[in-house]
Write a protein that holds these residues in place. Structure first.
Motif, mmCIF file in Angstrom:
data_model
loop_
_atom_site.group_PDB
_atom_site.id
_atom_site.type_symbol
_atom_site.label_atom_id
_atom_site.label_comp_id
_atom_site.label_asym_id
_atom_site.label_seq_id
_atom_site.Cartn_x
_atom_site.Cartn_y
_atom_site.Cartn_z
ATOM 1 N N CYS A 14 30.409 -12.107 166.892
ATOM 2 C CA CYS A 14 30.108 -11.855 168.299
ATOM 3 C C CYS A 14 31.377 -11.613 169.100
ATOM 4 C CB CYS A 14 29.307 -13.009 168.889
ATOM 5 S SG CYS A 14 27.693 -13.179 168.140
ATOM 6 N N CYS A 41 32.104 -8.055 168.435
ATOM 7 C CA CYS A 41 31.040 -7.254 169.043
ATOM 8 C C CYS A 41 31.179 -7.225 170.565
ATOM 9 C CB CYS A 41 29.689 -7.831 168.641
ATOM 10 S SG CYS A 41 28.306 -6.771 169.043
ATOM 11 N N ARG A 63 31.603 -3.903 172.525
ATOM 12 C CA ARG A 63 30.465 -3.499 173.372
ATOM 13 C C ARG A 63 30.920 -3.217 174.798
ATOM 14 N NH1 ARG A 63 26.334 -6.908 174.949
ATOM 15 N NH2 ARG A 63 26.890 -8.314 173.272
ATOM 16 N N CYS A 84 19.487 -11.582 167.266
ATOM 17 C CA CYS A 84 20.390 -10.822 166.391
ATOM 18 C C CYS A 84 20.748 -11.687 165.181
ATOM 19 C CB CYS A 84 21.644 -10.443 167.171
ATOM 20 S SG CYS A 84 22.959 -9.740 166.154
ATOM 21 N N TYR A 138 23.444 -12.086 163.738
ATOM 22 C CA TYR A 138 24.759 -12.723 163.811
ATOM 23 C C TYR A 138 24.836 -13.815 164.882
ATOM 24 C CZ TYR A 138 25.903 -8.632 161.064
ATOM 25 O OH TYR A 138 25.917 -7.676 160.092
ATOM 26 N N PRO A 169 27.391 -14.219 172.024
ATOM 27 C CA PRO A 169 26.612 -13.245 172.747
ATOM 28 C C PRO A 169 26.019 -13.839 174.011
ATOM 29 C CG PRO A 169 25.305 -14.161 170.987
ATOM 30 C CD PRO A 169 26.635 -14.862 170.967
ATOM 31 N N GLU A 197 21.864 -11.605 173.729
ATOM 32 C CA GLU A 197 20.981 -11.226 172.630
ATOM 33 C C GLU A 197 20.299 -12.434 172.016
ATOM 34 O OE1 GLU A 197 23.005 -7.606 173.328
ATOM 35 O OE2 GLU A 197 23.552 -9.689 173.324
HETATM 36 FE FE1 SF4 Z 1 26.734 -8.410 168.938
HETATM 37 FE FE2 SF4 Z 1 25.021 -9.874 170.374
HETATM 38 FE FE3 SF4 Z 1 24.649 -9.564 167.742
HETATM 39 FE FE4 SF4 Z 1 26.658 -11.073 168.607
HETATM 40 S S1 SF4 Z 1 24.467 -11.498 168.896
HETATM 41 S S2 SF4 Z 1 26.753 -9.519 166.983
HETATM 42 S S3 SF4 Z 1 27.255 -9.977 170.483
HETATM 43 S S4 SF4 Z 1 24.559 -7.946 169.289
#
Ligand code: SF4
Ligand code: ZN
Length: 355
Positions: free
Chosen positions: A144, A147, A151, A237, A239, A329, A332
Motif C-alpha cells: 500500500c 501503491c 496512485r 483489495c 493487499y 490504503p 479501499e
Molecule cells: Fe493499493 Fe488500496 Fe490495494 Fe493498498 S489496498 S494496494 S493502496 S488499491
C-alpha cells in the motif's frame, strides 16, 4: 416503540439518528443536511472556485461514489464541472470489478470518465508486479505504500490529461483521523504538521487537491449512500489486510467507543499542530527527474520506480524515508460495519436504521 417524527420536516417518521448529534431525521432531510454540510465545507474553505474543472478520484468505493454524487448535486450552485478519473493499479481479480462500478456510475450520471493505468504510466509496472518484486524483500507488507505514492502520481496525471484545474478525493473524517494516528504512532512530525487542513493548494506546480468529505463521518457516508441508493463496490483489495492502517483503524474504533468525538478531535488536532522551528524539515525542492516536489533528489514516485527498476525495492523506501513505510490504503479497505454488497453493486443487506 414507533419512530419519532423527523426533527427537521416534522412530517415524515425519522429513519435514523445522526451518529454524532443524535438528531432524529427522515432519509430525505438527512441527505439534504449532508449535502448542505459538504457545500459549507467547500464554500467556507474556498476549495473549489466557480469555473473549476474538477477531477474526482473515482475508485468505485463508497467514499468516492458519495463524493461524486454530492458534487454532481452541488455543481450548478458551485459553478463547477466534473470529470471522473479512475486509476487502474493492475490488481488482478479486484480492480476490474471496481472499475466496472465506476463505469456504471459515469454512464448513469452522464459524467466523462478517464481511466489511467499504472502499466501505461510507470513503464509496465502493475501493483501485482510490484507485489511480486517486493515479496520476500522485507517490504512485501508495504504494497500500500508503493501503491499510495504511485496512485497519487497517476491521479495527478489523469487530472491533467482531462484538463482539470482541481483534484478532489473522497477521504472522510475517519480516514483522516487514522492518518493522524498513524503519523503519531510513527513519530512522523513532518507529516503530522502537513496533514492538517482540507487539502493542499497545489505546491510545486501540482494541481490543488482537496477533500470535501473530510468532516463527514464514515457512518454518515454509508448512510448517505444507503438513502440515495448508490451503487458502489465494497470488496477489500487483496493487499489491504497487511497495511499498518488497519491497526490505526482498530485503535480508532476503541477510542471512539470511549469518546464519540475522538474522530473529529483528531482531525482538528492536526489542523492546529505547529512544528517547533528545530523540528521543521527543510523546504522541498524539485525532483531532478520529473520536477515534482521532492525533499531529496528524487520525488517519492521516482524513487520508488527507480528502486523497482533496479530490482532493489528496499532502496526506494527505507529508513531514510521515514513515514513512507506502510502507508496503508485510506479507502479501499472497507469498514467491517458496512453493509455487504454484491459485486454488481446493490446492497446485499441494508444498514440497520436506528429505529
Ligand atoms: Fe493499493 Fe488500496 Fe490495494 Fe493498498 S489496498 S494496494 S493502496 S488499491
Ligand atoms: Zn520525480
Amino acid at each position: 416503540m414507533p419512530a419519532p417524527q423527523c426533527a427537521s420536516c416534522h412530517k415524515a417518521r425519522a429513519a435514523l439518528r445522526r451518529p454524532r448529534s443524535g438528531q432524529a431525521l427522515c432519509g430525505t432531510c438527512f441527505c439534504a443536511a449532508f449535502e448542505a454540510e459538504v457545500l459549507h465545507t467547500v464554500v467556507a474553505g474556498r476549495l473549489l472556485p466557480p469555473g473549476a474543472v474538477v477531477a474526482v478520484g473515482a475508485s468505485g468505493g463508497k467514499d468516492s461514489t458519495v463524493l461524486a454524487h454530492v458534487l454532481r448535486e452541488l455543481a450548478p450552485r458551485l459553478g463547477i464541472s466534473l470529470r471522473l478519473v479512475a486509476v487502474d493499479e493492475g490488481i488482478g481479480g479486484y480492480r476490474d470489478a471496481a472499475l466496472a462500478a465506476v463505469r456504471r456510475q459515469a454512464a448513469r450520471w452522464e459524467l466523462p470518465l478517464t481511466v489511467v493505468a499504472y502499466a501505461d504510466l510507470f513503464g509496465g509496472w502493475t501493483m501485482d508486479a510490484v507485489a511480486r518484486s517486493t515479496a520476500g524483500s522485507g517490504r512485501s507488507r508495504s504494497c500500500c505504500t508503493f501503491c499510495g505514492v504511485l496512485r497519487r502520481r497517476a491521479l495527478e496525471e489523469g487530472a491533467r490529461f482531462v484538463g482539470a484545474t482541481h483534484v478532489v478525493t473522497g477521504h472522510n473524517a475517519d480516514d483522516m483521523a487514522e492518518t493522524v494516528l498513524m503519523n503519531f504512532l510513527r513519530g512522523d512530525a513532518g507529516r503530522l504538521a502537513r496533514g492538517g487542513g482540507l487539502g493542499s493548494p497545489g505546491e510545486g506546480g501540482a494541481l490543488p487537491r482537496c477533500r470535501p468529505l473530510q468532516l463527514a463521518s464514515q457512518k454518515e457516508v454509508v448512510l448517505y449512500a444507503h438513502f440515495r441508493r448508490l451503487d458502489y463496490f465494497s470488496e477489500e483489495c487483496v493487499y489491504a489486510p497487511e497495511a499498518f492502517r488497519g491497526h490505526a483503524r482498530d485503535l480508532l474504533k476503541l477510542l471512539e467507543a470511549a469518546r464519540p468525538s475522538a474522530v473529529l478531535d483528531l482531525v482538528h488536532s492536526a489542523e492546529r499542530l505547529a512544528l517547533a522551528p528545530a523540528a521543521r524539515p527543510p523546504p522541498p525542492g524539485a525532483c531532478t527527474r520529473c520536477g515534482a516536489l521532492a525533499s531529496r533528489a528524487l520525488c517519492q514516485a521516482c524513487a520508488l520506480l527507480d528502486g523497482l527498476n533496479r530490482g532493489r525495492p528496499r532502496l526506494a523506501i527505507g529508513k531514510g524515508r521515514r513515514g513512507l513505510d506502510e502507508e496503508g490504503p485510506p479507502r479501499e479497505r472497507e469498514p467491517e460495519q458496512e453493509p455487504e454488497r454484491e459485486r454488481s453493486g446493490r446492497p446485499a443487506s441494508e444498514p440497520v436504521p436506528a429505529f
